[in-house]
Design a protein around this motif. Sequence first.
Motif, mmCIF file in Angstrom:
data_model
loop_
_atom_site.group_PDB
_atom_site.id
_atom_site.type_symbol
_atom_site.label_atom_id
_atom_site.label_comp_id
_atom_site.label_asym_id
_atom_site.label_seq_id
_atom_site.Cartn_x
_atom_site.Cartn_y
_atom_site.Cartn_z
ATOM 1 N N PRO A 365 10.682 4.937 -1.846
ATOM 2 C CA PRO A 365 9.970 3.124 -1.690
ATOM 3 C C PRO A 365 8.634 3.477 -1.907
ATOM 4 N N LEU A 366 7.792 4.644 -1.244
ATOM 5 C CA LEU A 366 6.278 5.122 -1.578
ATOM 6 C C LEU A 366 5.372 5.098 -2.811
ATOM 7 N N ILE A 367 6.651 5.736 -3.619
ATOM 8 C CA ILE A 367 6.469 5.933 -4.528
ATOM 9 C C ILE A 367 6.293 5.011 -6.023
ATOM 10 N N LYS A 368 7.644 4.137 -5.648
ATOM 11 C CA LYS A 368 7.061 2.696 -6.572
ATOM 12 C C LYS A 368 6.226 1.475 -5.743
ATOM 13 N N SER A 369 5.988 1.980 -4.522
ATOM 14 C CA SER A 369 4.879 1.265 -4.472
ATOM 15 C C SER A 369 3.945 1.498 -5.169
ATOM 16 N N MET A 370 3.659 2.727 -6.054
ATOM 17 C CA MET A 370 2.202 2.724 -6.710
ATOM 18 C C MET A 370 1.310 1.958 -7.543
ATOM 19 N N ALA A 371 3.002 1.507 -8.651
ATOM 20 C CA ALA A 371 3.718 1.305 -9.376
ATOM 21 C C ALA A 371 1.981 0.651 -10.469
ATOM 22 N N PRO A 372 1.148 -0.511 -9.094
ATOM 23 C CA PRO A 372 0.340 -0.954 -10.182
ATOM 24 C C PRO A 372 -0.579 -0.359 -10.168
ATOM 25 N N THR A 373 -0.889 0.923 -9.204
ATOM 26 C CA THR A 373 -2.038 2.233 -8.933
ATOM 27 C C THR A 373 -2.245 2.183 -10.620
ATOM 28 N N PHE A 374 -0.454 2.586 -11.213
ATOM 29 C CA PHE A 374 -0.695 3.459 -12.138
ATOM 30 C C PHE A 374 -0.545 2.759 -13.669
ATOM 31 N N GLY A 375 -0.509 1.270 -13.275
ATOM 32 C CA GLY A 375 0.175 0.944 -14.945
ATOM 33 C C GLY A 375 1.497 0.451 -15.031
ATOM 34 N N GLY A 376 2.358 0.430 -13.532
ATOM 35 C CA GLY A 376 3.644 0.374 -14.195
ATOM 36 C C GLY A 376 4.482 1.184 -13.692
ATOM 37 N N PRO A 377 5.817 1.002 -14.033
ATOM 38 C CA PRO A 377 6.805 1.178 -13.007
ATOM 39 C C PRO A 377 7.141 2.757 -14.009
ATOM 40 N N GLU A 378 6.641 2.282 -15.669
ATOM 41 C CA GLU A 378 6.809 3.606 -16.269
ATOM 42 C C GLU A 378 5.809 4.575 -16.492
ATOM 43 N N ALA A 379 5.267 4.426 -16.114
ATOM 44 C CA ALA A 379 4.233 5.159 -15.588
ATOM 45 C C ALA A 379 3.828 5.915 -14.525
ATOM 46 N N LEU A 380 4.974 6.318 -13.480
ATOM 47 C CA LEU A 380 5.569 6.498 -12.493
ATOM 48 C C LEU A 380 6.382 8.196 -12.913
ATOM 49 N N GLU A 381 7.117 8.460 -13.991
ATOM 50 C CA GLU A 381 7.839 8.882 -14.503
ATOM 51 C C GLU A 381 6.809 10.334 -14.268
ATOM 52 N N PRO A 382 6.104 11.149 -14.197
ATOM 53 C CA PRO A 382 5.981 12.199 -14.075
ATOM 54 C C PRO A 382 5.471 12.711 -12.315
ATOM 55 N N LEU A 383 5.578 11.330 -11.640
ATOM 56 C CA LEU A 383 5.739 11.560 -9.978
ATOM 57 C C LEU A 383 7.206 11.707 -9.590
ATOM 58 N N TRP A 384 8.400 11.294 -10.511
ATOM 59 C CA TRP A 384 10.113 11.411 -10.147
ATOM 60 C C TRP A 384 10.024 12.942 -10.846
ATOM 61 N N TRP A 385 9.207 13.384 -11.299
ATOM 62 C CA TRP A 385 9.115 14.372 -12.033
ATOM 63 C C TRP A 385 8.927 15.626 -10.587
ATOM 64 N N SER A 386 7.823 15.382 -10.610
ATOM 65 C CA SER A 386 7.306 15.864 -9.299
ATOM 66 C C SER A 386 7.975 16.421 -7.854
ATOM 67 N N LEU A 387 8.449 15.317 -8.193
ATOM 68 C CA LEU A 387 8.905 14.660 -6.821
ATOM 69 C C LEU A 387 10.671 15.235 -6.792
ATOM 70 N N SER A 388 11.243 15.547 -7.742
ATOM 71 C CA SER A 388 12.538 16.308 -8.261
ATOM 72 C C SER A 388 12.331 17.753 -8.015
ATOM 73 N N LEU A 389 11.398 18.043 -8.983
ATOM 74 C CA LEU A 389 10.993 19.960 -8.718
ATOM 75 C C LEU A 389 10.725 20.052 -6.784
ATOM 76 N N GLY A 390 9.762 19.812 -6.742
ATOM 77 C CA GLY A 390 9.234 19.785 -5.995
ATOM 78 C C GLY A 390 10.420 19.713 -4.036
ATOM 79 N N ALA A 391 10.924 19.196 -4.219
ATOM 80 C CA ALA A 391 12.262 18.980 -2.870
ATOM 81 C C ALA A 391 13.306 19.775 -3.085
ATOM 82 N N CYS A 392 13.874 19.729 -4.702
ATOM 83 C CA CYS A 392 14.868 20.873 -5.520
ATOM 84 C C CYS A 392 14.922 22.044 -4.876
#
Length: 448
Positions: A365-392
């Motif tokens: 939810p914290l990453i989702k809340s950053m969508a306006p900062t980066f220009g929308g939900p579709e712009a967050l994709e690199p952050l999801w891969w960062s979260l996945s790689l880091g956590a896994c």
Amino acid sequence: MHGETHAWVPQVIFGLDAMWVATLVLVATYAVIISEKINRAVVALIGAGAMILVGILNQAAAIGGIDFNTIALLVGMMIVVAITRRCGVFQYVAIWAAKKAKADPAGILFLLQIVTAIFSALLDNVTTVLLVVPVTLVITEELKLKPWPFLVALIFASNIGGTSTLIGDPPNILIGSATGLTFNQFVFNLAPVIIVIQLLTALLFHVMWGRKLHASAENRAHVMGFSEIEAITDFRLLKQSMAVLAGIIGGFIGAHALGLEPGTIALFGAAVLMLLYCLGRDAESQSHEVHHIFGEVEWITIFFFIGLFVVVHGVERAGVLAMLAEKLVGLTGGDMRVTAIAILWASAILSAVVDNIPFVATMIPLIKSMAPTFGGPEALEPLWWSLSLGACLGGNGTLVGASANLTVAGLAERAGHPIRFVPFMKVAFGLMLLSIAIANVYLLIRYV
């Protein structure tokens, strides 16, 4: 997870600060686990009880913190493995793998890592180690080798391979469910770097251990002389087990479309296989067989998970994880490059210390809340891969970092080859940091 759980606010005894009390319980729990003076399941359950008794959680909130999907997945697959092993299929696979590697320990070490990584990507990493660890123990026993290097390598391979797909690791399942990212998107964006990390890790394990492993010519000749087909003792059960296992795998792959959780699929598959195994037996024999099947479930591991989920949920409910995550996001200043790398490294370090599932659940939810900062939900994709790689990948850092680690530790302890927390961390933490450094370079080149 229900209304009562969400409404609960920590009411700590004596009015103490909830964050400090929850952190103290977490640190004390992990300190005793690391000391290995008391069984880890006992420690985790006492820590869970403490979270309730001091007022961090009430009973409903504590139950809501348990990931029953993970518990069901573990129990279901442990039952499937317990029944399947009775037909001799794991001995068959062990002989096949050893003969493919010419019974050379270094070759076997490499082969098992690759097989584990691939299976972890197609199934999930917990299921994979449940299937591969018994095979590994058979091989090492026949070659008179200590299983430690093989088991550590399997832990790494399972977590690395599981990172590459939507269904390979629980954090990816959470991310995919919350964002709508597809199976193909996970493979396309994560598999390239995962292949590099796995091959490099296998090379490092060969340098550290593989080239030093030796088996006598007599033991190698003995293994090479085995007949795979003679290892199968019950062809009827083999067919039943493989059919049910194929159904479970298919269910995992299509779980999203079916609207089912992996835990449901695993438990249902386990029940079907028990039914097939018991057909034709009288009531007394059925009770005897089912009793023994349930006795092969790694209950120490299961109850350790239950306690640990509650302890970590207490820390989450007290606001500790949210505070850390918010500070992380605040420090990035809205810069995509800095944010992605910060999420990668913070996820890796924290996932090595606490279970990666609640951390990922907090970060989504914290990453989702950053969508306006980066220009929308579709712009967050690199952050999801960062979260996945880091956590896994971060889950490889310590023995409690990921579900697969504890599953292997439970199986190894049951077989008389316990994996200790500190010796594992001495080897694993540095290798985990190296994998994160590679992921860092990959993210910078490809996305930010």
